[in-house]
Design an enzyme around this catalytic site. Structure first.
Site, PDB file in Angstrom:
ATOM      1  N   CYS A 131       0.689  -1.454   0.480  1.00  0.00           N
ATOM      2  CA  CYS A 131       0.254  -0.140  -0.182  1.00  0.00           C
ATOM      3  C   CYS A 131       1.155   1.644  -0.033  1.00  0.00           C
ATOM      4  CB  CYS A 131      -1.199  -0.703   1.516  1.00  0.00           C
ATOM      5  SG  CYS A 131      -0.199   0.034   2.724  1.00  0.00           S
ATOM      6  N   ARG A 143      -3.342  -0.365   5.276  1.00  0.00           N
ATOM      7  CA  ARG A 143      -3.945  -1.915   4.551  1.00  0.00           C
ATOM      8  C   ARG A 143      -3.173  -2.908   4.035  1.00  0.00           C
ATOM      9  NH1 ARG A 143      -6.109   2.114  -0.660  1.00  0.00           N
ATOM     10  NH2 ARG A 143      -3.784   3.167  -0.026  1.00  0.00           N
ATOM     11  N   ASP A 157      -8.008   4.312   0.650  1.00  0.00           N
ATOM     12  CA  ASP A 157      -6.770   3.972   2.384  1.00  0.00           C
ATOM     13  C   ASP A 157      -7.578   4.850   3.672  1.00  0.00           C
ATOM     14  OD1 ASP A 157      -5.192   4.858   3.824  1.00  0.00           O
ATOM     15  OD2 ASP A 157      -3.704   6.110   2.403  1.00  0.00           O
TER      16      ASP A 157
END
EC number: 3.1.3.48
Length: 175
Positions: A20, A26, A139
């Site tokens: 990520c 994440r 996100d």
């Protein structure tokens, strides 16, 4: 990348890295979730998971506290994670590079020097037919706990779909 061309064995597991942006939200979630899932399925020695970020802002830091909390609420332990930045040399060390959104997909495909490495880069949601149209896992960094929980749910679903595609080839030892 077709999973019928895998070459798993216990000395060289199939290596998946999740990527990520900062490696604190994440991708650590995905790493922990997939590791837990493959362990429960008895595939822990055959599939290795790790994670990284495209940026270096958080290198050495723990996962975001909201990530650790969201994971803990569902029985996962993310407390040992330390953020790191993806190194393009790692393409050679990984069989699959799973990104959480299209920005990482673009960055990593640009960092890849060979088509073989570019082909390793896949969006996480692409493994789950129902979530695939969304393309990106949002996100949650600038949001609230509820989005962290929702993102974890998306990651869990996509991870189950990934293992469903991957496990038969791993179990058969096809290479």
């Amino acid at each position: 990348m077709p999973f019928d061309s895998l070459t798993p064995d216990e000395s060289t597991p199939f290596r998946i890295i999740f990527v990520c942006t900062g490696n604190i939200c994440r991708s650590p979630m995905a790493e922990v979730v997939l590791r837990d899932l493959v362990t429960k399925l008895g595939l822990g020695r055959l599939i290795a998971t790790s994670s990284a970020g495209t940026g270096d802002w958080h290198v050495g830091e723990q996962a975001d506290g909201r990530t650790i909390t969201a994971l803990a609420k569902r029985g996962y332990d993310g407390s040992h994670h330390r953020a790191r930045q993806f190194d393009p040399l790692w393409f050679a060390e990984h069989d699959l590079v799973v990104v959480l959104d299209r920005s990482q997909e673009r960055i990593l495909r640009n960092w890849a020097l060979e088509d073989r490495d570019r082909a390793k880069v896949r969006l996480l949601l692409s493994f789950d037919a129902e979530q695939a149209p969304l393309l990106d896992v949002p996100d949650p960094y600038y949001s609230d706990d509820a989005l962290f929980d929702a993102v974890l749910g998306m990651i869990e679903r996509a991870s189950h779909a990934l293992v469903k595609q991957l496990a038969p080839a791993i179990r058969q030892g096809v290479r």
